[in-house]
Design an enzyme around this catalytic site. Structure first.
Site, mmCIF file in Angstrom:
data_model
loop_
_atom_site.group_PDB
_atom_site.id
_atom_site.type_symbol
_atom_site.label_atom_id
_atom_site.label_comp_id
_atom_site.label_asym_id
_atom_site.label_seq_id
_atom_site.Cartn_x
_atom_site.Cartn_y
_atom_site.Cartn_z
ATOM 1 N N SER A 33 0.859 -1.171 0.000
ATOM 2 C CA SER A 33 0.000 0.000 0.000
ATOM 3 C C SER A 33 0.906 1.236 0.000
ATOM 4 O O SER A 33 1.668 1.450 0.934
ATOM 5 C CB SER A 33 -0.875 -0.043 1.262
ATOM 6 O OG SER A 33 -1.638 1.123 1.380
ATOM 7 N N LYS B 287 -1.184 -0.927 -4.512
ATOM 8 C CA LYS B 287 -2.323 -0.105 -4.065
ATOM 9 C C LYS B 287 -1.814 1.308 -3.873
ATOM 10 O O LYS B 287 -0.871 1.533 -3.115
ATOM 11 C CB LYS B 287 -2.889 -0.687 -2.764
ATOM 12 C CG LYS B 287 -3.795 0.241 -1.975
ATOM 13 C CD LYS B 287 -4.585 -0.547 -0.944
ATOM 14 C CE LYS B 287 -4.845 0.240 0.327
ATOM 15 N NZ LYS B 287 -5.560 -0.571 1.335
ATOM 16 N N LYS C 96 -2.666 5.137 -2.705
ATOM 17 C CA LYS C 96 -3.586 6.022 -1.984
ATOM 18 C C LYS C 96 -3.868 7.228 -2.860
ATOM 19 O O LYS C 96 -2.947 7.796 -3.458
ATOM 20 C CB LYS C 96 -2.929 6.489 -0.669
ATOM 21 C CG LYS C 96 -2.667 5.352 0.309
ATOM 22 C CD LYS C 96 -3.960 4.835 0.883
ATOM 23 C CE LYS C 96 -3.702 3.805 1.977
ATOM 24 N NZ LYS C 96 -4.953 3.313 2.562
ATOM 25 N N ASP D 122 -6.975 3.596 -3.461
ATOM 26 C CA ASP D 122 -7.703 3.666 -2.188
ATOM 27 C C ASP D 122 -7.990 5.123 -1.845
ATOM 28 O O ASP D 122 -7.077 5.903 -1.587
ATOM 29 C CB ASP D 122 -6.877 3.004 -1.070
ATOM 30 C CG ASP D 122 -7.655 2.901 0.243
ATOM 31 O OD1 ASP D 122 -8.797 3.399 0.318
ATOM 32 O OD2 ASP D 122 -7.106 2.322 1.212
ATOM 33 N N GLU E 157 -10.959 1.337 -3.749
ATOM 34 C CA GLU E 157 -11.337 1.149 -2.354
ATOM 35 C C GLU E 157 -11.897 2.456 -1.775
ATOM 36 O O GLU E 157 -11.317 3.525 -1.950
ATOM 37 C CB GLU E 157 -10.077 0.701 -1.579
ATOM 38 C CG GLU E 157 -10.323 0.171 -0.195
ATOM 39 C CD GLU E 157 -9.033 -0.336 0.467
ATOM 40 O OE1 GLU E 157 -8.038 -0.621 -0.235
ATOM 41 O OE2 GLU E 157 -9.011 -0.419 1.705
ATOM 42 N N ASP F 143 -14.069 -0.485 2.758
ATOM 43 C CA ASP F 143 -13.145 -0.510 3.886
ATOM 44 C C ASP F 143 -13.839 0.205 5.049
ATOM 45 O O ASP F 143 -14.496 -0.423 5.879
ATOM 46 C CB ASP F 143 -11.798 0.132 3.504
ATOM 47 C CG ASP F 143 -10.781 0.135 4.644
ATOM 48 O OD1 ASP F 143 -11.153 -0.214 5.774
ATOM 49 O OD2 ASP F 143 -9.602 0.487 4.429
ATOM 50 N N LYS G 173 -10.702 -6.099 7.569
ATOM 51 C CA LYS G 173 -9.656 -5.726 8.525
ATOM 52 C C LYS G 173 -10.173 -6.143 9.876
ATOM 53 O O LYS G 173 -11.083 -5.496 10.430
ATOM 54 C CB LYS G 173 -9.450 -4.210 8.545
ATOM 55 C CG LYS G 173 -8.544 -3.708 7.477
ATOM 56 C CD LYS G 173 -8.200 -2.262 7.686
ATOM 57 C CE LYS G 173 -7.759 -1.681 6.367
ATOM 58 N NZ LYS G 173 -7.517 -0.246 6.435
ATOM 59 N N GLY H 91 -4.830 -3.993 6.309
ATOM 60 C CA GLY H 91 -3.997 -3.834 7.496
ATOM 61 C C GLY H 91 -4.130 -2.453 8.082
ATOM 62 O O GLY H 91 -4.667 -1.538 7.459
HETATM 63 O O1 OSB Z 1 -7.206 2.283 4.207
HETATM 64 O O2 OSB Z 1 -6.199 0.433 4.085
HETATM 65 C C1 OSB Z 1 -6.292 1.558 4.570
HETATM 66 C C2 OSB Z 1 -3.362 2.092 6.942
HETATM 67 C C3 OSB Z 1 -3.942 2.898 7.900
HETATM 68 C C4 OSB Z 1 -5.244 3.300 7.735
HETATM 69 C C5 OSB Z 1 -5.982 2.888 6.620
HETATM 70 C C6 OSB Z 1 -5.418 2.056 5.675
HETATM 71 C C7 OSB Z 1 -4.086 1.689 5.822
HETATM 72 C C8 OSB Z 1 -3.392 0.846 4.855
HETATM 73 C C9 OSB Z 1 -2.537 -0.157 5.528
HETATM 74 O O3 OSB Z 1 -3.461 0.973 3.653
HETATM 75 C C10 OSB Z 1 -1.542 -0.900 4.846
HETATM 76 C C11 OSB Z 1 -0.862 -1.890 5.759
HETATM 77 O O4 OSB Z 1 -1.220 -2.107 6.934
HETATM 78 O O5 OSB Z 1 0.086 -2.501 5.253
HETATM 79 MG MG MG Z 2 -8.442 1.349 2.825
#
Ligand code: OSB
Ligand code: MG
Length: 385
Positions: free
Chosen positions: A151, A177, A179, A204, A229, A254, A278, A306
């Protein structure tokens, strides 16, 4: 009830009576910062649960909370409060037939999902150790390796992002992924897809887009992304359904997936076609299994997300990801990418084939380094406990 499955799951039975629940509030320095539409994380505040059983067995769990209630309502303080004042007093000294029965005692409490998860995990770790069987087996998991993606947070420049992706793909990560937030979306993703044509790519939004705006969705939809996402706020289910109905690309839930009932409702409404499970957000192993089982029965693909967990929390996520419905790559980046040292030793890593092995060691799956756990304990919260 709409959330029930036709085949009820048999939960493992093993006597558990907790004699002590220690709640350790940790400040973990990060070696990188992680920027999403919710904000920037440069220091991780996580809560570690150490539960002791009457037979002397110790189980660890993690509640990966945060400073501010931006991702979910749970914070470091609220999680600490719920564990020490609500949940631990409720379960200590009582006889349970297994971790699911222990978790059922507080299932009626609203909220505090991360605290519930941290305590339930400690109970599962105890059950796994007492039975001498890995968590994967207790949960009915079949896979022994979990395909893992990375991510990527929002970066100062696209060049920096592409450079980082290149390094991770070379290490084996099998899904990208990215952001996104307004101003860092279609153009960036177009470049990522062009640069890595052989790796599945997803975006995401972390709730950062206003449903009243047109947004970058039409452009993103042309890129053949694996999924988008959580583009809109968690409770914007109708707007998510409207967006999904006009897109080829599946929307993944999510922040909307806060309970079994809400997740099922969102899917039935058409607010998305994929669920990011999650376990900490959903409030434990038991509700995560329930969502998995429902989605498997209804043909909805799931994957494990995660919350920047250390190896303790990742151990549970790996075990849960071994279930047959988890058909898409997980967010399971090794803790070494975020932290100078993990709380488990040895830590875990990704293999050349893009998978992380599912731990076979009973308990949380890894050897917890208790000295390190205590080293990072926050001084202020040590006194409050
Ligand atoms: O939206 O998936 C998410 C981390 C903190 C808060 C939200 C998210 C995330 C991640 C985590 O994308 C990635 C990871 O734990 O490896
Ligand atoms: Mg997410």
């Amino acid at each position: 009830m709409s959330t029930s499955t036709t085949t009820a799951r048999v939960m493992p039975q093993v006597a558990i009576r907790l004699t002590a629940v220690e709640v350790l509030a940790l400040d973990l320095p990060m070696i990188t910062t992680f920027k999403t539409a919710h904000g920037t994380t440069s220091k991780k505040r996580t809560i570690i649960v150490r539960a002791q059983d009457a037979d002397g067995v110790v189980g660890w769990g993690e509640a990966p909370s945060s400073d501010l209630p931006l991702y979910s309502a749970d914070t470091y303080e609220s999680t600490w409060y719920a564990l020490t004042r609500l949940l631990a007093p409720l379960v200590i000294g009582r006889d349970f037939k297994g971790p699911a029965e222990l978790a059922a005692t507080y299932a009626g409490y609203q909220g505090y999902n991360m605290a519930k998860h941290g305590l339930e995990c400690a109970a599962w770790a105890i059950a796994s150790t007492k039975l001498g069987r890995p968590l994967r087996e207790l949960l009915g998991g079949t896979k022994t390796g979990i395909p893992t993606g990375e991510s990527f947070g929002i970066k100062p420049t696209v060049e920096e992002l592409l450079h980082e992706i290149e390094a991770r793909v070379a290490q084996g990560f099998c899904r990208i992924k990215v952001k996104i937030e307004p101003g860092w979306d279609a153009e960036v993703l177009t470049k990522v897809v062009a640069a890595f044509p052989n790796v599945p790519v997803m975006a995401d939004g972390n709730t950062g887009y206003d449903p009243r705006d047109p947004g970058p969705w039409k452009q993103l939809d042309r890129l053949g992304l694996l999924m988008i996402e959580q583009p809109y706020p968690g409770d914007a289910l109708v707007e998510l359904a409207e967006l999904q109905s006009g897109l080829q690309t599946p929307i993944c839930l999510d922040e909307s997936a806060l309970s079994v009932g809400l997740t099922v409702a969102a899917i039935r409404l058409g607010a998305g076609r994929i669920v990011n499970i999650k376990p900490a957000r959903i409030g434990g192993v038991t509700p995560s299994l329930a969502i998995h089982d429902w989605c498997l029965e209804h043909g909805v693909p799931v994957w494990c997300g995660g919350l920047l967990e250390t190896g303790i929390g990742r151990g549970f996520n790996l075990a849960i990801s071994s279930l047959p419905g988890f058909t898409l790559p997980a967010d399971m980046s090794p803790a070494r990418l975020f932290y100078a040292e993990d709380l488990v030793d040895p830590t875990f890593d990704i293999r050349k084939d893009g998978t992380i092995p599912v731990p076979e060691m009973p308990g949380c799956g890894f050897q917890v380094d208790e000295r390190r756990v205590r080293k990072y304990q926050s001084e202020i919260w040590k006194e409050a406990a």
